[in-house]
Design an enzyme around this catalytic site. Structure first.
Site, short mmCIF file in Angstrom:
data_model
loop_
_atom_site.label_atom_id
_atom_site.label_comp_id
_atom_site.label_asym_id
_atom_site.label_seq_id
_atom_site.Cartn_x
_atom_site.Cartn_y
_atom_site.Cartn_z
N HIS A 118 4.49 3.92 13.08
CA HIS A 118 4.79 4.03 11.50
C HIS A 118 5.73 5.18 11.21
O HIS A 118 5.44 6.44 11.60
CB HIS A 118 3.42 4.32 10.96
CG HIS A 118 3.63 4.35 9.43
ND1 HIS A 118 3.23 3.44 8.66
CD2 HIS A 118 4.14 5.41 8.51
CE1 HIS A 118 3.52 3.79 7.50
NE2 HIS A 118 4.02 5.07 7.51
N ASN A 173 9.76 4.55 3.90
CA ASN A 173 9.51 3.93 5.24
C ASN A 173 10.83 3.00 5.94
O ASN A 173 11.74 2.91 5.11
CB ASN A 173 8.42 2.90 4.94
CG ASN A 173 7.11 3.55 4.79
OD1 ASN A 173 6.71 4.16 5.57
ND2 ASN A 173 6.75 3.63 3.48
N ARG A 213 0.85 -1.44 0.00
CA ARG A 213 0.32 -0.22 -0.01
C ARG A 213 1.03 1.25 0.07
O ARG A 213 0.79 1.91 -0.88
CB ARG A 213 -0.95 0.01 1.25
CG ARG A 213 -2.10 0.94 1.13
CD ARG A 213 -1.69 2.56 1.38
NE ARG A 213 -1.16 2.75 2.83
CZ ARG A 213 -0.78 3.61 3.18
NH1 ARG A 213 -0.73 4.79 2.78
NH2 ARG A 213 -0.14 3.79 4.56
N CYS A 247 4.87 9.91 1.37
CA CYS A 247 3.46 10.78 1.42
C CYS A 247 3.57 11.82 0.40
O CYS A 247 4.45 12.65 0.33
CB CYS A 247 3.22 11.36 2.91
SG CYS A 247 1.63 12.43 2.90
#
Length: 321
Positions: A215, A257, A20, A248
């Protein structure tokens, strides 16, 4: 399909968000067949929670146009895995539940500026959406957990500093809105270990068992240090993305990430069980690379390999090559 059988209960949950967060952050669209093969390989490595896509309009995010098919495949093929989907609103939640998602996650920004850029709603409007989604999840024949990640909890590239009191107040409001878990997201990669330790300590004090995942991004090279700080504050669920894909679109420069391979290695080397095996995880990385030829992948462990004498936290040695 079978997955790794470690025989011991993991001490931390690694939630893989690459299918995702990773895929929606790159301009290319991974073919559906390649995406399904990657998710299958991730499951084979022992990952027990995988965020497989976002239920958002295909015209806005063509990378996620096949999300319903991906959810249906993943739930049918991997009955023992929590197949999670991101939903930005009630309509997305309805579509995700209809496809069979086993867990929903919603981004709610602590920064008003980021909230308007990301979902075109104020924080109060998002709280109302979350209330409706929580009611929807409670009405399902089998309970579907609803998780909220508080975006920009550690700072915002649009607003700047985000007061920690604002983050905790929002998290408390979300818990009262009926969600099962509230985690904190370093959406813009601005966090540092002291800040992470402090804010997660406050979150756990405020919400108890409803305090959720960390996260964290590696934008400035602090991803693993921040994960360790969160672990020391009591966090036991960590989002990560294979190959460090992700970021993002409304946070300029905030890509990357925490790398799943590096996070698994860190915890296992520390003696903390993850339930994930590195050898099949590196096989999954090769499947990812084949599905996105030429895409940059990150991570130190895949480059350096496992050190001589490495053992998993449960005492096993890696399988011979």
């Amino acid at each position: 399909m079978s997955t790794v059988n470690r025989g011991t209960t993991p001490e931390v949950l690694i939630s893989e968000v690459g299918p995702r967060d990773g895929l929606q952050s790159i301009s290319r669209t991974m073919p559906t067949e390649a995406k399904l093969a990657w998710i299958d390989a991730l499951a084979q490595a022992g990952l027990k929670e995988i965020e497989v896509g976002s239920f958002v309009p295909a015209r806005l995010m063509p990378q996620m146009a096949d999300v319903a098919e991906v959810v249906r495949h993943s739930t049918a093929r991997h009955p023992g895995i929590t197949v999670m989907a991101l939903v930005p609103n009630v309509r997305g939640a309805e579509a995700a539940l209809a496809a069979g998602a086993r867990k929903l996650t919603v981004p709610v920004s602590a920064s008003e500026a980021h909230s308007m850029a990301n979902v075109r709603k104020t924080r109060e409007q998002m709280l109302e959406e979350v209330r409706q989604m929580a009611a929807l999840c409670r009405c399902q024949p089998t309970h579907v957990p609803l998780e909220v990640g508080v975006s920009t909890a550690f700072g915002c590239t649009l607003q700047g500093a985000v007061p920690e009191d604002d983050v905790i107040r929002l998290a408390d409001a979300l818990a009262h809105a009926g969600v099962d878990e509230v985690g904190l997201s370093d959406t813009t990669g601005m966090a540092n270990p002291a800040q992470v330790r402090r804010l997660f300590t406050r979150l756990r004090r405020a919400l108890g068992e409803r305090a959720g995942a960390a996260h964290l991004h590696n934008t400035r090279g602090l991803g693993l240090a921040n994960c360790l700080a969160a672990y020391e504050a009591g966090v036991r669920t960590f989002d990560a993305s294979q190959g460090g894909l992700g970021g993002c679109p409304y946070a300029p420069g905030a890509s990357g990430n925490v790398v799943t391979e590096d996070l698994v290695f860190m915890f296992e080397a520390m003696g903390v069980r993850t339930g994930v095996d590195l050898e099949p995880l590196l096989v999954a990385r090769a499947v990812l690379a084949a599905g996105l030829p030429g895409e940059s992948l990150y991570g130190m462990t895949p480059e350096a390999g496992l050190p001589l004498g490495f053992t998993y936290a449960d005492g096993r040695r890696p399988s011979p090559a």
